[in-house]
Design a protein around this motif. Structure first.
Motif, PDB file in Angstrom:
ATOM      1  N   LYS A 149      -3.648  -6.295  -3.653  1.00 44.10           N
ATOM      2  CA  LYS A 149      -4.020  -5.062  -4.592  1.00 44.10           C
ATOM      3  C   LYS A 149      -5.343  -5.442  -4.911  1.00 44.10           C
ATOM      4  O   LYS A 149      -6.440  -4.386  -5.080  1.00 44.10           O
ATOM      5  CB  LYS A 149      -3.241  -5.073  -5.712  1.00 44.10           C
ATOM      6  CG  LYS A 149      -2.088  -4.547  -5.675  1.00 44.10           C
ATOM      7  CD  LYS A 149      -0.786  -4.276  -6.872  1.00 44.10           C
ATOM      8  CE  LYS A 149      -1.273  -5.205  -7.964  1.00 44.10           C
ATOM      9  NZ  LYS A 149      -0.469  -4.956  -9.115  1.00 44.10           N
ATOM     10  N   LYS A 150      -6.236  -6.543  -5.030  1.00 40.14           N
ATOM     11  CA  LYS A 150      -7.464  -6.907  -4.929  1.00 40.14           C
ATOM     12  C   LYS A 150      -8.368  -6.679  -3.775  1.00 40.14           C
ATOM     13  O   LYS A 150      -9.398  -7.165  -3.806  1.00 40.14           O
ATOM     14  CB  LYS A 150      -7.608  -8.172  -5.849  1.00 40.14           C
ATOM     15  CG  LYS A 150      -6.998  -8.303  -7.183  1.00 40.14           C
ATOM     16  CD  LYS A 150      -7.449  -9.529  -7.750  1.00 40.14           C
ATOM     17  CE  LYS A 150      -6.557  -9.722  -9.241  1.00 40.14           C
ATOM     18  NZ  LYS A 150      -6.636 -11.064  -9.691  1.00 40.14           N
ATOM     19  N   VAL A 187       5.149 -14.856  -3.857  1.00 42.25           N
ATOM     20  CA  VAL A 187       5.081 -13.258  -3.501  1.00 42.25           C
ATOM     21  C   VAL A 187       4.221 -12.554  -4.545  1.00 42.25           C
ATOM     22  O   VAL A 187       3.490 -11.625  -4.371  1.00 42.25           O
ATOM     23  CB  VAL A 187       6.669 -12.705  -3.664  1.00 42.25           C
ATOM     24  CG1 VAL A 187       6.846 -11.142  -3.715  1.00 42.25           C
ATOM     25  CG2 VAL A 187       7.475 -13.182  -2.531  1.00 42.25           C
ATOM     26  N   GLU A 188       4.494 -13.131  -5.769  1.00 43.97           N
ATOM     27  CA  GLU A 188       3.463 -12.674  -6.937  1.00 43.97           C
ATOM     28  C   GLU A 188       2.007 -12.643  -6.594  1.00 43.97           C
ATOM     29  O   GLU A 188       1.122 -11.781  -6.593  1.00 43.97           O
ATOM     30  CB  GLU A 188       3.736 -13.077  -8.185  1.00 43.97           C
ATOM     31  CG  GLU A 188       5.033 -12.701  -8.741  1.00 43.97           C
ATOM     32  CD  GLU A 188       5.410 -13.233 -10.198  1.00 43.97           C
ATOM     33  OE1 GLU A 188       4.494 -13.922 -10.978  1.00 43.97           O
ATOM     34  OE2 GLU A 188       6.723 -13.572 -10.593  1.00 43.97           O
ATOM     35  N   VAL A 189       1.549 -13.922  -6.088  1.00 45.15           N
ATOM     36  CA  VAL A 189       0.135 -14.201  -5.754  1.00 45.15           C
ATOM     37  C   VAL A 189      -0.246 -13.240  -4.625  1.00 45.15           C
ATOM     38  O   VAL A 189      -1.100 -12.415  -4.528  1.00 45.15           O
ATOM     39  CB  VAL A 189       0.228 -15.655  -5.386  1.00 45.15           C
ATOM     40  CG1 VAL A 189      -1.230 -15.775  -4.865  1.00 45.15           C
ATOM     41  CG2 VAL A 189       0.267 -16.551  -6.501  1.00 45.15           C
ATOM     42  N   MET A 190       0.677 -13.050  -3.558  1.00 48.97           N
ATOM     43  CA  MET A 190       0.636 -12.201  -2.383  1.00 48.97           C
ATOM     44  C   MET A 190       0.228 -10.725  -2.941  1.00 48.97           C
ATOM     45  O   MET A 190      -0.665 -10.237  -2.694  1.00 48.97           O
ATOM     46  CB  MET A 190       1.660 -12.413  -1.422  1.00 48.97           C
ATOM     47  CG  MET A 190       1.402 -12.098  -0.097  1.00 48.97           C
ATOM     48  SD  MET A 190       3.097 -12.410   0.831  1.00 48.97           S
ATOM     49  CE  MET A 190       2.981 -14.029   1.204  1.00 48.97           C
ATOM     50  N   LEU A 214       0.956  -1.195  -0.054  1.00 50.15           N
ATOM     51  CA  LEU A 214       0.102   0.000  -0.002  1.00 50.15           C
ATOM     52  C   LEU A 214       0.920   1.301   0.176  1.00 50.15           C
ATOM     53  O   LEU A 214       0.355   2.384  -0.501  1.00 50.15           O
ATOM     54  CB  LEU A 214      -0.882   0.178   1.224  1.00 50.15           C
ATOM     55  CG  LEU A 214      -1.867  -1.314   1.181  1.00 50.15           C
ATOM     56  CD1 LEU A 214      -2.835  -1.201   2.340  1.00 50.15           C
ATOM     57  CD2 LEU A 214      -2.978  -0.851   0.026  1.00 50.15           C
ATOM     58  N   ALA A 215       1.968   1.245   0.416  1.00 47.87           N
ATOM     59  CA  ALA A 215       2.941   2.301   0.799  1.00 47.87           C
ATOM     60  C   ALA A 215       3.692   2.482  -0.524  1.00 47.87           C
ATOM     61  O   ALA A 215       3.874   3.649  -1.109  1.00 47.87           O
ATOM     62  CB  ALA A 215       3.553   2.138   1.987  1.00 47.87           C
TER      63      ALA A 215
END
Length: 105
Positions: free
Chosen positions: A90-91, A82-85, A46-47
């Motif tokens: 973001k969703k 990491v990509e899935v996370m 988020l940051a």
């Protein structure tokens, strides 16, 4: 009625078999570690946006769950996880749901 009983017996047998391979305490620790890590990664995403690398996730995991028993769980996160996370964060997917998707809970 006999079919329902057979299905229930099969479900119990599968559950008992799986529990013999993964100790409950280890499964719970994996889930707790994952949820704490996702919450930490969530703040970074988020940051800073998408600039979260595996090394960032490892560092966040070790910071969020600073125990010797969780250390190896932190090292298990790969680039795919990491990509899935990041994608699911973001969703706006909740951390527990993300960890279920990653098969940690």
């Amino acid at each position: 009625m006999a079919r329902i009983a057979s299905v229930l017996i099969l479900a119990v047998c599968v559950s008992l078999t799986l529990s013999s391979f993964i100790p409950q305490s280890q499964a719970s620790l994996a889930c707790i570690t994952c949820v704490a890590t996702v919450k930490g990664v969530e703040g970074k995403v988020l940051a800073e946006g998408e600039s979260v690398a595996k090394k960032d996730v490892d560092a966040i995991c070790l910071k969020e769950v600073p125990t010797k028993s969780a250390e190896h769980l932190c090292e298990e996160y790969g680039e795919h996880e990491v990509e899935v996370m990041v994608d699911l964060i973001k969703k706006d997917v909740p951390p527990k749901t993300i960890c279920q998707e990653l098969k940690k809970c």
